[in-house]
Design an enzyme around this catalytic site. Sequence first.
Site, PDB file in Angstrom:
ATOM      1  N   LYS B 117      18.309 -29.328 -75.777  1.00  0.00           N
ATOM      2  CA  LYS B 117      19.400 -29.076 -76.730  1.00  0.00           C
ATOM      3  C   LYS B 117      20.753 -28.957 -76.052  1.00  0.00           C
ATOM      4  O   LYS B 117      21.781 -29.196 -76.688  1.00  0.00           O
ATOM      5  CB  LYS B 117      19.091 -27.821 -77.546  1.00  0.00           C
ATOM      6  CG  LYS B 117      18.009 -28.064 -78.572  1.00  0.00           C
ATOM      7  CD  LYS B 117      18.037 -27.009 -79.653  1.00  0.00           C
ATOM      8  CE  LYS B 117      17.310 -27.464 -80.892  1.00  0.00           C
ATOM      9  NZ  LYS B 117      15.867 -27.642 -80.710  1.00  0.00           N
ATOM     10  N   GLY B 165      11.610 -26.641 -85.236  1.00  0.00           N
ATOM     11  CA  GLY B 165      10.872 -26.026 -86.325  1.00  0.00           C
ATOM     12  C   GLY B 165      11.170 -24.551 -86.529  1.00  0.00           C
ATOM     13  O   GLY B 165      10.350 -23.818 -87.055  1.00  0.00           O
ATOM     14  N   GLY B 166      12.332 -24.123 -86.093  1.00  0.00           N
ATOM     15  CA  GLY B 166      12.718 -22.737 -86.361  1.00  0.00           C
ATOM     16  C   GLY B 166      12.154 -21.734 -85.376  1.00  0.00           C
ATOM     17  O   GLY B 166      12.420 -20.544 -85.473  1.00  0.00           O
ATOM     18  N   GLU B 276      20.334 -35.703 -86.262  1.00  0.00           N
ATOM     19  CA  GLU B 276      20.492 -34.613 -87.213  1.00  0.00           C
ATOM     20  C   GLU B 276      21.879 -34.004 -87.099  1.00  0.00           C
ATOM     21  O   GLU B 276      22.351 -33.708 -85.998  1.00  0.00           O
ATOM     22  CB  GLU B 276      19.424 -33.533 -86.989  1.00  0.00           C
ATOM     23  CG  GLU B 276      18.018 -34.041 -87.285  1.00  0.00           C
ATOM     24  CD  GLU B 276      17.007 -32.931 -87.546  1.00  0.00           C
ATOM     25  OE1 GLU B 276      16.053 -33.175 -88.286  1.00  0.00           O
ATOM     26  OE2 GLU B 276      17.178 -31.811 -87.001  1.00  0.00           O
ATOM     27  N   ARG B 294      11.630 -39.725 -82.481  1.00  0.00           N
ATOM     28  CA  ARG B 294      10.310 -40.084 -83.021  1.00  0.00           C
ATOM     29  C   ARG B 294      10.497 -40.404 -84.485  1.00  0.00           C
ATOM     30  O   ARG B 294      11.577 -40.268 -85.037  1.00  0.00           O
ATOM     31  CB  ARG B 294       9.375 -38.886 -82.904  1.00  0.00           C
ATOM     32  CG  ARG B 294      10.043 -37.654 -83.533  1.00  0.00           C
ATOM     33  CD  ARG B 294       9.119 -36.501 -83.708  1.00  0.00           C
ATOM     34  NE  ARG B 294       9.849 -35.256 -83.951  1.00  0.00           N
ATOM     35  CZ  ARG B 294      10.220 -34.810 -85.139  1.00  0.00           C
ATOM     36  NH1 ARG B 294       9.960 -35.509 -86.224  1.00  0.00           N
ATOM     37  NH2 ARG B 294      10.875 -33.669 -85.269  1.00  0.00           N
TER      38      ARG B 294
END
Lengths: 154, 491
Positions: B117, B165-166, B276, B294
Site C-alpha cells: 500500500k 478486506g478491512g 480503486e 486480479r
Amino acid sequence: MSEKIIVNGNEFEVLKPQGEFKLISVEDHAIHYQTPMGRKTANFFQNRKSGETYLSIEGKTYCVNDNRQRKSKRAGGKSDPLSIVAPMPGKVFKHLKAVGETVIDNETVSILEAMKMEHPLKAVKQLKISKINFNEGEQVKTGDVIVELEEISQ
Amino acid sequence: MKVKKILIANRSEIAFRVLKTCQYLKIKTVVIYSEEDKNLEYVQKADESYSLGSGELSDTYLNQDKIVKIAKDSKADAIHPGYGFLSENASFAEKVENAGILFIGPTAKVISLMGDKIQSKIKAQELGVPVIPGYHGEDQSLKKLESEALKIGFPVLIKASAGGGGKGMRIVREQKDFQEALESAKSEARKAFSNDKVLLEKYITAPKHIEVQVVGDGKKNFLHFFERECSIQRRYQKIIEECPSPSLTESKRQEICQTAVKLAEGIQYRGAGTVELVYDQVSSDFYFLEMNTRLQVEHPVTEMSTHVDLVKLQIDVANDCLKLQQNDISLHGHSIECRIYAEDPKNQFLPQSGTIGFIGGESYPWYRVETAYRDGDEVSINYDPMIAKLVTWGESRSEAIEKMKKVLDETPFLGVVNNRDFLLKILNEKDFQKSSFTTHYIEEHIDNLLKEESLPEELFFLLDEIKKIPKGLGKNSKTKAFTDPWDSIKL
C-alpha cells in the site's frame, strides 16, 4: 394456555389462522395459495434435523422453530448480562480482564478470533469477572460461555 | 504457445466462473478442492479434479508447492488464481512461472509493487495519479505515527500496509483513542498478513467507492472498461455493486478512466486489474486507494454493461493476443450485483453455516447468477461466507433495480441465515434509489434496515399446511434449481 413458537429468534404466540386463506397447490419447495388480495406463492424448506421450517413470503424470510418444548440449549444468550457467549465458532484470542477485575458498560472483556477477524465481546453493564471458562488460544463453539460475570456487591 | 489446459487455483463461485469460460474456449480444466468442497458442482464438471486433503487453508488452497506440483503433474500450461487466496501473492506467481507454467495475472514484480500500500501510492503519485494525504513512512514508532496523525488531522484512518478486506483497519476520531486503535490494528495485521506495518490516511467523511476495470497486455495495449461503484458496504466489504456509477458526470467518468489507464500503462500492467479510488462527492475530487492485481468479485457488472468476457480477455493476454481496442468498448445500460452472504445482519453480520435447503430462482435473459452451491449443499464456516452473486441488467438503473428486487424475491437461499432480506430492504430504500449514498450508507441506515416487522397474517396458515405435507416432499432435494436438464434422462 397459549402456545409459543420461535420466529427468527423471537418468541411469538401461536394464532389460529383466519379462514381467509385457501391452499391452491404444493410443489417441491413452493406453496401456492389464495388470499383476499389474490394468489400468492411462498417458498419453504423443512430442516428435519434441526426441526426448523424456513419460509420466504414476499421477500422476507421466517425461520420457525416449532419444536415447542425445546428451549434454546445455549447457556446465557445475548440477553444474559452475566455471560460472555461466543456468537460464532472461533478461537479465544485474548482476555482483557482477569478474574476479580471489573468492567464497565460496553467495555471489551475478551476478543474472539474467527474468520481471520477479531470480534470484541463486550459487557452490557458494570460487572465483575467471576470465572474464565476458556483460556486464550482455546477453540469455542457458538453458544459457549467464555467468561462468567457477577454483580458487584456494594 | 497457446494455452490448452488451465489449473484453477480457487474454489466456489469464482472457480466455477473461470471453468465456464475455459469450457467455452475449449480449454481443458484442472480443479483443486478441499475435502469439504468435493461435492460442489464445478468439481464434478472439470476435466480433472484433485483433492488438496483437508485441514487448515495453509495445507489446502494456500499450499503453493502442492498446487504447483498438481499443475505440473497434470500438465497444465497455465494457472488461473481467481481472487483472494494466492491471486495477489508475488512469490506464488514467481514459483508458477519458474515451473514453466503461465501465471494468469501480472508479473510477480507488479504484484508486489501494487500489493504494497505504501509503494503503490508512491508509484501512483509519480505517475500523476492523485493520492490521499497521509503518512506512508518506515518509522513505525508510536511517537512518530501519533505526530503524523496530528499533522494529517483527525479523523485519521489506520490501515495495514499489506492488508485487504478491512483487516487491520481502524478509524480514529480523536487523539486519545490513537494508541489503543494502533495496537489492535497492528495485532490483527500481524495475524492476517504476518506483517504489522501500518499507514495513516486522512479519513474522508463523505466518500464514494469508485473503481476502474483495466486490462493490459504488458506492452502497448492498455484498456479501461469504465467504472463500477461499490459504495454499499458493511464491515468495509462490498455487498452491492453497479456499473456504471450513478454518481459521475460524463466528463468526470472520462477523467477517472483515463487516469486509471495512465497508471496501468505506467507500470506496464499485464492482465485484468482494478484501480480503486475514493471519490469525494462534495468536491468531485478523487484519490487512488489501491490496485487489485486480479479479477474482482464484482467483475460481472462490468461484463454485463460492456458486453465483454473478462476471463477470456485474461486468457487472451496470457496467449499474447489481446486484440480488443479502446474504441471497441462502450457502455450499454446499467447493471447491479448483489452478494448473498451466509451471515446474520441482525447479529453484526456474523458468518453462518448450515445446509442450503432451497436456493430458488428463475432464469431470464437479463439475469446472471454466480454460485457453486446447489440445493442440499453445506455451507462451511471455514471459508468466506459469500455463497452467491446475483446480477441483473436494465436499460436504466431503475430498471436494473426493479429486476434485482424480483430475482431476490425468487431466490431466498432457505436453510442458512443470509442477507437476502437485508439486500431487498436496501433496494427498496429511497436514498439508495436516488443514489444518494456514501460508503457509510449501511451504518447510517442500519436502524431502519433492521427494523423488526410484525409477522404476516398467512404465516400460521402456511405452517399448518406445511405440516400436512407428507414426508418426502419439501425435504432436501437436488431436483429443482441449477441442474442439467439431461441429468433426469440418465436416471
